[in-house]
Design an enzyme around this catalytic site. Sequence first.
Site, PDB file in Angstrom:
ATOM      1  N   HIS A 101      -2.472   4.493   6.570  1.00 24.45           N
ATOM      2  CA  HIS A 101      -2.172   4.523   5.101  1.00 24.45           C
ATOM      3  C   HIS A 101      -3.304   4.866   4.200  1.00 24.45           C
ATOM      4  CE1 HIS A 101      -1.056   1.386   1.490  1.00 24.45           C
ATOM      5  NE2 HIS A 101      -0.657   2.768   1.200  1.00 24.45           N
ATOM      6  N   GLU A 104      -3.212   8.535   4.489  1.00 21.19           N
ATOM      7  CA  GLU A 104      -2.121   9.298   3.582  1.00 21.19           C
ATOM      8  C   GLU A 104      -2.745   9.388   1.978  1.00 21.19           C
ATOM      9  OE1 GLU A 104       0.702   7.739   0.582  1.00 21.19           O
ATOM     10  OE2 GLU A 104       0.877   6.506   2.284  1.00 21.19           O
ATOM     11  N   HIS A 105      -3.651   8.379   1.823  1.00 23.45           N
ATOM     12  CA  HIS A 105      -4.364   8.328   0.287  1.00 23.45           C
ATOM     13  C   HIS A 105      -5.320   9.482   0.189  1.00 23.45           C
ATOM     14  CE1 HIS A 105      -2.903   4.795  -2.199  1.00 23.45           C
ATOM     15  NE2 HIS A 105      -2.096   4.821  -0.911  1.00 23.45           N
ATOM     16  N   GLU A 202      -3.931  -2.415  -3.481  1.00 22.30           N
ATOM     17  CA  GLU A 202      -2.198  -2.330  -3.225  1.00 22.30           C
ATOM     18  C   GLU A 202      -2.046  -3.223  -2.051  1.00 22.30           C
ATOM     19  OE1 GLU A 202       0.815   0.898  -1.495  1.00 22.30           O
ATOM     20  OE2 GLU A 202      -1.412   1.619  -1.662  1.00 22.30           O
TER      21      GLU A 202
END
Length: 1026
Positions: A101, A104-105, A202
């Site tokens: 994750h 991905e950012h 998040e």
Amino acid sequence: MFRQKTILHKLRHLSVLGQNPSWRFRSTSATERALQYQAGQKIHGFTVKEVVTVPDLFLTAVKLTHDNTGAQYLHAARDDKNNLFSVQFRTTPMDDTGVPHILEHTVLCGSQKYPCRDPFFKMLNRSLSTFMNAFTASDYTMYPFSTQNGKDFQNLLSVYLDAVFFPCLRELDFWQEGWRLENENPTDPASPLAFKGVVFNEMKGAFSDNERVYAQHLQNKLFPDHTYGVVSGGEPLAIPDLTWEQLKHFHATHYHPSNARFFTYGDLPLEQHLEQIQEEALSRFERTEPDTAVPSQPIWDQPREDHVTCSPDAMSPDPAKQNTLCMSFLLGDITDTFESFTLSLLSSLMISGPNSPFYKALIEPKIGSDFSSVVGYDGSTKEASFSIGLQGMAEEDIPKVKQIIVQTIDEIIANGFEEERIEAQLHKIEIQMKHQSTSFGLSLASYIASCWNHDGDPVQLLKISDSVTQFRQALKDNPRFLQEKVLHYFKNNTHRLTLSMSPDEAYLEKQTKSEKEKLQKKIKALSESDKKEIYEKGLELLSVQSQTQDASCLPALKVSDIEPTISVTPVVMDTAGGVPVQYCEQPTNGMVYFRAVCSLNTLPEDLKPYVPLFCSVITRMGCGRLDYRQQAQQMELKTGGMSVSTSVHPDHSNMDMYEQGVLLSSSCLERNLPDMFHLWSEIFNSPHFDDEERLRVLVMMSAQELANGISYSGHMYAMTRAARSLTPTGELNETFGGMEQVKFMKRIAEMPDLTKVLRTLPRIKRHILNPLNMRCAVNTTPQKVADAAGQLDHFISGVASNKKDRRPVRPDIAERPLDPLAAPGSGPSRKLIKEAHFKPCQMKTFFPMPFPVNFVSHCIRTVPFTHEDYASLNILARMMTAKYLHGEIREKGGAYGGGARMGGGLFTFYSYRDPNSVQTLAAFRKGVDWARSGAFTQQDIDEAKLSVFSAVDSPVAPSDKGMGRFLTGITDELKQAHRERLFAVTSKNIVDVAGRYLGIGQRTCGVAVLGPENDTIRKDPSWVVK
């Protein structure tokens, strides 16, 4: 973005779109061109493996493999100009640090060819994309975009390829996006150290959502032995264990063409894509043997039980009923296409709608408020699973629920399913294949992702008709086909997990304590020089975040690439039995779409809060000779769904005028048109309002759904609340869909006796379902218009007994002609409420919530759609989001999202999953100062225009053409005038509107915050604390 497991690719999310081929005037269609490829053919370093037509979906599938690296490629050629690209990698983490994750950012923060910071967010404003995002699932990471412009496609493809294969992965980007230790105030070395980072915040937000927490635990515990046993998005307390080195290593081992699957869709030529992908990326790689395969989960020899806790829900109707219990069963491998199809359909038969056995056994006895948050078939993991359970139940009912689940499985094995229910499910699949949505490419990419990820055949998955035929044959050959599946997968399955979840009053406290302990442990290990280095690195990050970025290396479209005029949507105005009707001829692929707006002008004010409840139950209580079960069955057999929702639209030229109503919507296959209208006439003429038990079930489900939605859509609730006192529609939107409605439904759900509510519903019905207060719209093919008009006439005459001339509650009614070319007063009109003496007022509201993050909104009253300044405010909102607020709120502040938007006459600031509140409100105000100072360039304005036009020109499905005009009265002529004003916006206009509307003293504003306890706000008397 971290994608939640429970919403992944079920068959029902596949809705088909795009034009029917006969409607595109091309020398040859995209599907025909693709048929010219042959197996074995070599193209730009790829070899064609197979070419298959899929007539159901109007496409030709071309499957290829890259010769050098083994990368897999699927192209779906279709006559749809909304072209899509997606690349996905199998990402299989083995710990909870959230490495896929965070990666991905971070890959989207700059690459070799495009080294500027954050090319992903910058391209949002340099392109006319219809979609751009990235998703981290449990076992893959996907990077999709779509656009209707060929040059834009090549630009975005270049940026995406460079991002995933050649990212910079700078340490500063890892700190910003993942996690870092930093002084609370980065410019003050004496301020305490804290954890910061976009993904860190998040995931703190995601884990404040009880449904999400439950889904995560369920997957981890059902598949404990490999990658599904960890949190791919990142467990907040494990995220700070990830190092920059580990991140780079994960990229090197997972983001390689040999571990990649490329998908393209639409009417652009395939060769062009292959050449660009080969040239810009794949030619620089050699084949590797990626070790990313997910092994099968070892089967348990006996069922397991487990228990987890969550935070209590302040909005729950009954504090003593906050437990969840669910049984989850491990099923077969998802790469077996037919077995997956069968199990998905079987799951729908078991749980979908009031006729299903589990609905009857679990929902109707009112033991809980709704099914558990994870329910039904889930094909997002290598082996599928099926879950069934309840939420909103008392702890003492847990044994009873377990018993009911086991009993119900036995009953299904004994009795099977009625043939008509099976037909209803197959009819649903037929409708899904016929219905044309605008994001079909994206739906396809998501639909095939999991199966393809585990080396299943994506083309086989698209041949839905083949599965339907095989299914019908299997049932014919063996009438007990489905019962035997239930016996095998549910009754005799030892790999079964029963997971319960209960609220813990100290849950948040424990989490905060654990985070503090983790932080102290990290701080304890630091030397003085480490602390000094942290401070210096914090300043370095702040300085990089504050620099003006040179984005000139990125490709961009120009404003001159935007079409100067809109394509006109012709509609025909007519009447049926005195009711105005708008007809729109469209290539709807054998479907008919019906909508009607029924005015609320005569409804007494005290009944208004009940309208959303009325909308949600009116099609679900039974009607005429049908009880609610039979009604649900007929709706599934004969329609694509029938729904009623609230509809509030401000006037396009006057903010104190608005239309209030409810919107009826339904669709059906052409052959079922009489049946669909018959169902509506029964709802108009004789809806059932006598079953208190049924109403209670619907009320509990509705209240639970609203309570669950706050942690996911908190920013929407904050924006609705902030707008409440600024316009007449603001008040109504808060009543119908804001925190007021959540609380109202909580009160209704708490009532021991619902007879008062039952008595209220027919009163509302008399005012709303009245043909005198109604107008309709029909979208269908030219061949079907006459038939639809005849059926509509028949329907209107059949409900004529409901006509009653009632006086409007508010005396000031303004009429807007439905046909703008007709002389005023000569034809049918929309009747708007006019509140000439409305006085907007300032309000600041704080809702304390059991979340670790905030949702913040600040809203300012400005001008309506047709006002000359609306376009400038629209461009300003987009520009301020991209050039100022994104940096302040997300990059520096660490919120997951934030920005400004213009709509409905309101200029609205918002933030999402935000660690700050008061600081964010200050950033909003500084954004206005930034705009007033004119500290932006012509390029910034042009980029904002591109971004606004990509929204204005986003594709519209045939079923929705003409609907904007029908609902809001905004005609193509008004849209074109707005378009010309957008093109004309200058730097001077933007500085001018920022000062005139948004400057302190110029404005009436509303503010709302949903979030954790906040001393600063509590001590400030200007806030109302709820």
